[in-house]
Design a protein around this motif. Sequence first.
Motif, mmCIF file in Angstrom:
data_model
loop_
_atom_site.group_PDB
_atom_site.id
_atom_site.type_symbol
_atom_site.label_atom_id
_atom_site.label_comp_id
_atom_site.label_asym_id
_atom_site.label_seq_id
_atom_site.Cartn_x
_atom_site.Cartn_y
_atom_site.Cartn_z
ATOM 1 N N TYR A 63 -9.934 -13.255 2.839
ATOM 2 C CA TYR A 63 -8.636 -12.798 3.349
ATOM 3 C C TYR A 63 -7.560 -12.893 2.269
ATOM 4 O O TYR A 63 -6.716 -12.005 2.140
ATOM 5 N N LEU A 64 -7.594 -13.973 1.490
ATOM 6 C CA LEU A 64 -6.654 -14.116 0.378
ATOM 7 C C LEU A 64 -6.886 -13.009 -0.653
ATOM 8 O O LEU A 64 -5.934 -12.464 -1.221
ATOM 9 N N PHE A 65 -8.158 -12.697 -0.894
ATOM 10 C CA PHE A 65 -8.526 -11.594 -1.790
ATOM 11 C C PHE A 65 -7.931 -10.287 -1.267
ATOM 12 O O PHE A 65 -7.348 -9.510 -2.026
ATOM 13 N N TYR A 66 -8.063 -10.063 0.037
ATOM 14 C CA TYR A 66 -7.522 -8.867 0.674
ATOM 15 C C TYR A 66 -6.006 -8.796 0.502
ATOM 16 O O TYR A 66 -5.458 -7.748 0.122
ATOM 17 N N LEU A 67 -5.319 -9.903 0.774
ATOM 18 C CA LEU A 67 -3.867 -9.921 0.668
ATOM 19 C C LEU A 67 -3.404 -9.639 -0.751
ATOM 20 O O LEU A 67 -2.406 -8.932 -0.973
ATOM 21 N N PHE A 68 -4.105 -10.200 -1.731
ATOM 22 C CA PHE A 68 -3.745 -10.011 -3.134
ATOM 23 C C PHE A 68 -3.754 -8.526 -3.496
ATOM 24 O O PHE A 68 -2.789 -8.000 -4.060
ATOM 25 N N PHE A 69 -4.831 -7.837 -3.156
ATOM 26 C CA PHE A 69 -4.940 -6.422 -3.482
ATOM 27 C C PHE A 69 -4.063 -5.564 -2.565
ATOM 28 O O PHE A 69 -3.540 -4.531 -2.985
ATOM 29 N N PHE A 70 -3.924 -6.001 -1.325
ATOM 30 C CA PHE A 70 -3.089 -5.268 -0.371
ATOM 31 C C PHE A 70 -1.649 -5.188 -0.874
ATOM 32 O O PHE A 70 -1.030 -4.112 -0.875
ATOM 33 N N ILE A 71 -1.119 -6.312 -1.314
ATOM 34 C CA ILE A 71 0.265 -6.367 -1.779
ATOM 35 C C ILE A 71 0.469 -5.518 -3.027
ATOM 36 O O ILE A 71 1.491 -4.868 -3.199
ATOM 37 N N GLY A 72 -0.538 -5.503 -3.893
ATOM 38 C CA GLY A 72 -0.397 -4.793 -5.152
ATOM 39 C C GLY A 72 -0.878 -3.355 -5.151
ATOM 40 O O GLY A 72 -0.898 -2.712 -6.201
ATOM 41 N N SER A 73 -1.265 -2.836 -3.998
ATOM 42 C CA SER A 73 -1.807 -1.477 -3.948
ATOM 43 C C SER A 73 -0.986 -0.597 -3.013
ATOM 44 O O SER A 73 -0.125 -1.073 -2.265
ATOM 45 N N SER A 74 -1.286 0.687 -3.048
ATOM 46 C CA SER A 74 -0.601 1.633 -2.162
ATOM 47 C C SER A 74 -1.181 1.595 -0.753
ATOM 48 O O SER A 74 -0.667 2.261 0.154
ATOM 49 N N ASN A 75 -2.233 0.815 -0.549
ATOM 50 C CA ASN A 75 -2.890 0.756 0.762
ATOM 51 C C ASN A 75 -1.946 0.266 1.858
ATOM 52 O O ASN A 75 -2.101 0.617 3.024
ATOM 53 N N LYS A 76 -0.957 -0.531 1.463
ATOM 54 C CA LYS A 76 -0.049 -1.101 2.462
ATOM 55 C C LYS A 76 0.796 -0.057 3.176
ATOM 56 O O LYS A 76 1.313 -0.312 4.269
ATOM 57 N N GLN A 77 0.952 1.129 2.574
ATOM 58 C CA GLN A 77 1.746 2.177 3.221
ATOM 59 C C GLN A 77 1.148 2.601 4.557
ATOM 60 O O GLN A 77 1.865 3.049 5.458
ATOM 61 N N HIS A 78 -0.167 2.436 4.694
ATOM 62 C CA HIS A 78 -0.835 2.860 5.932
ATOM 63 C C HIS A 78 -0.596 1.887 7.085
ATOM 64 O O HIS A 78 -0.980 2.175 8.221
ATOM 65 N N TYR A 79 0.002 0.736 6.787
ATOM 66 C CA TYR A 79 0.240 -0.273 7.817
ATOM 67 C C TYR A 79 1.697 -0.327 8.273
ATOM 68 O O TYR A 79 2.062 -1.176 9.073
ATOM 69 N N LYS A 80 2.526 0.568 7.748
ATOM 70 C CA LYS A 80 3.936 0.571 8.120
ATOM 71 C C LYS A 80 4.117 1.324 9.437
ATOM 72 O O LYS A 80 3.985 2.542 9.492
ATOM 73 N N ILE A 81 4.396 0.570 10.477
ATOM 74 C CA ILE A 81 4.532 1.152 11.813
ATOM 75 C C ILE A 81 5.956 1.664 12.029
ATOM 76 O O ILE A 81 6.919 0.930 11.827
ATOM 77 N N GLN A 82 6.068 2.919 12.417
ATOM 78 C CA GLN A 82 7.356 3.489 12.781
ATOM 79 C C GLN A 82 7.591 3.242 14.268
ATOM 80 O O GLN A 82 6.867 3.768 15.116
ATOM 81 N N LEU A 83 8.586 2.430 14.565
ATOM 82 C CA LEU A 83 8.821 2.032 15.949
ATOM 83 C C LEU A 83 9.349 3.180 16.807
ATOM 84 O O LEU A 83 9.038 3.257 18.000
ATOM 85 N N LYS A 84 10.120 4.083 16.200
ATOM 86 C CA LYS A 84 10.680 5.197 16.968
ATOM 87 C C LYS A 84 9.549 6.115 17.455
ATOM 88 O O LYS A 84 8.766 6.628 16.669
ATOM 89 N N GLY A 85 9.457 6.273 18.744
ATOM 90 C CA GLY A 85 8.435 7.138 19.332
ATOM 91 C C GLY A 85 7.045 6.537 19.348
ATOM 92 O O GLY A 85 6.064 7.240 19.633
ATOM 93 N N LEU A 86 6.936 5.225 19.059
ATOM 94 C CA LEU A 86 5.620 4.584 18.957
ATOM 95 C C LEU A 86 4.848 4.662 20.267
ATOM 96 O O LEU A 86 3.659 4.997 20.271
ATOM 97 N N VAL A 87 5.500 4.341 21.384
ATOM 98 C CA VAL A 87 4.806 4.324 22.679
ATOM 99 C C VAL A 87 4.210 5.694 22.982
ATOM 100 O O VAL A 87 3.059 5.816 23.414
ATOM 101 N N GLY A 88 4.980 6.738 22.733
ATOM 102 C CA GLY A 88 4.486 8.088 22.984
ATOM 103 C C GLY A 88 3.278 8.430 22.119
ATOM 104 O O GLY A 88 2.318 9.037 22.597
ATOM 105 N N ARG A 89 3.330 8.039 20.845
ATOM 106 C CA ARG A 89 2.209 8.323 19.943
ATOM 107 C C ARG A 89 0.970 7.532 20.358
ATOM 108 O O ARG A 89 -0.158 8.049 20.296
ATOM 109 N N LEU A 90 1.159 6.292 20.795
ATOM 110 C CA LEU A 90 0.028 5.484 21.249
ATOM 111 C C LEU A 90 -0.618 6.107 22.485
ATOM 112 O O LEU A 90 -1.852 6.169 22.588
#
Length: 205
Positions: A63-90
């Motif tokens: 998990y620490l390995f994951y966090l290290f690369f997660f923070i330093g990579s562009s992969n984190k952009q996929h985890y940014k949740i847009q709250l506006k309209g979230l319920v409808g999209r879900l």
Amino acid sequence: MGEKLYLYPVWLRVWHAFNAIFFLVLLVTGISMQYSSPDLIIVPFELAVASHNIAGIGIAIAYLFYLFFFIGSSNKQHYKIQLKGLVGRLLTQMRYYIFGVFKKEEAPFPTSENMKFNPLQQFTYVGIMFVIFPVLILTGIPLMFPELIVDNVFGIGGTLLTAILHAAAGFIASIFLVIHLYFATMGSTFTSNFKSIINGYHEVH
């Protein structure tokens, strides 16, 4: 053959493989320790405890390995949740999984380089990776070293509360695993998503 998108870098695939192995060991040994009886021994108790502890340490390091690369990579952009309209999209994505996928409808949120996860996946993965996993690790360590546990928390024994939180997080993670494997079969072919996490390329429908 459809378009292929490179969505799973090497570091993510390496982490995913080790995480899967460690989690399966934790699942089997955890169930064994919790429910074994003299008449039904899944894994010998001492072996289960030792294996559970080793796998627990392994998954924490992974998990620490994951966090290290997660923070330093562009992969984190996929985890940014847009709250506006979230319920409808879900709700839209849930409807697709319940009805649309069986009617061969187009996915409402198709996978792309900019959006690897649909809203329901994104919401779930954020919860698993940044809530459930930390709870599992932060309750698992004290259970390995009981002297770290506070004796009493609001009138409840610290060890009991820690064990309950650990078991509850483990149960949620186990349910996620089953659903995760099921949804993985909903690729362009039955096995395409499984191949993706091996070769890194997602096959677009």
